[in-house]
Design a protein around this motif. Structure first.
Motif, PDB file in Angstrom:
ATOM      1  N   ASN A   1      -3.292  -2.333   9.560  1.00  0.00           N
ATOM      2  CA  ASN A   1      -4.250  -3.401   9.284  1.00  0.00           C
ATOM      3  C   ASN A   1      -5.596  -2.838   8.833  1.00  0.00           C
ATOM      4  N   LEU A   2      -6.035  -1.746   9.443  1.00  0.00           N
ATOM      5  CA  LEU A   2      -7.293  -1.121   9.031  1.00  0.00           C
ATOM      6  C   LEU A   2      -7.217  -0.601   7.603  1.00  0.00           C
ATOM      7  N   VAL A   3      -6.092   0.003   7.246  1.00  0.00           N
ATOM      8  CA  VAL A   3      -5.930   0.513   5.883  1.00  0.00           C
ATOM      9  C   VAL A   3      -5.921  -0.636   4.891  1.00  0.00           C
ATOM     10  N   ARG A   4      -5.214  -1.725   5.187  1.00  0.00           N
ATOM     11  CA  ARG A   4      -5.167  -2.881   4.281  1.00  0.00           C
ATOM     12  C   ARG A   4      -6.561  -3.462   4.051  1.00  0.00           C
ATOM     13  N   LYS A   5      -7.358  -3.528   5.103  1.00  0.00           N
ATOM     14  CA  LYS A   5      -8.701  -4.102   4.979  1.00  0.00           C
ATOM     15  C   LYS A   5      -9.648  -3.204   4.200  1.00  0.00           C
ATOM     16  N   CYS A   6      -9.364  -1.919   4.094  1.00  0.00           N
ATOM     17  CA  CYS A   6     -10.225  -0.971   3.380  1.00  0.00           C
ATOM     18  C   CYS A   6      -9.895  -0.871   1.895  1.00  0.00           C
ATOM     19  N   LEU A   7      -8.792  -1.450   1.467  1.00  0.00           N
ATOM     20  CA  LEU A   7      -8.395  -1.360   0.065  1.00  0.00           C
ATOM     21  C   LEU A   7      -9.334  -2.175  -0.821  1.00  0.00           C
ATOM     22  N   LYS A   8      -9.438  -1.763  -2.090  1.00  0.00           N
ATOM     23  CA  LYS A   8     -10.213  -2.506  -3.076  1.00  0.00           C
ATOM     24  C   LYS A   8      -9.292  -3.499  -3.767  1.00  0.00           C
ATOM     25  N   GLN A   9      -9.889  -4.525  -4.377  1.00  0.00           N
ATOM     26  CA  GLN A   9      -9.128  -5.518  -5.122  1.00  0.00           C
ATOM     27  C   GLN A   9      -8.563  -4.857  -6.369  1.00  0.00           C
TER      28      GLN A   9
END
Length: 70
Positions: free
Chosen positions: A26-34
């Motif tokens: 979840n932390l990795v997903r939230k750190c991704l750019k659009q």
């Protein structure tokens, strides 16, 4: 092989490896750019059907959607 300090950290905090892994994901997903972030968040949705059983027979199933909580 994981180091014993890393293993003891999540075990000592009362987590299972699956819980620890989900938190990290979840932390990795939230750190991704659009647009990668929206694609990853869309993939984490879960769909399932729920059926109540009466007298040994399933009733009409209902489609449910469950999204992970923050």
């Amino acid at each position: 092989m994981a180091s014993t300090s890393a293993v003891s950290f999540w075990r000592a905090s009362g987590m299972t490896y699956i819980t620890y892994s989900n938190i990290c994901a979840n932390l990795v997903r939230k750190c991704l750019k659009q647009p990668h972030k929206s694609e990853a968040l869309e993939r984490e949705k879960v769909y399932f059907s729920l059926s109540k059983w009466t007298d040994g027979k399933p009733q009409k199933p209902t489609l449910r959607s469950d999204t992970p909580q923050d």
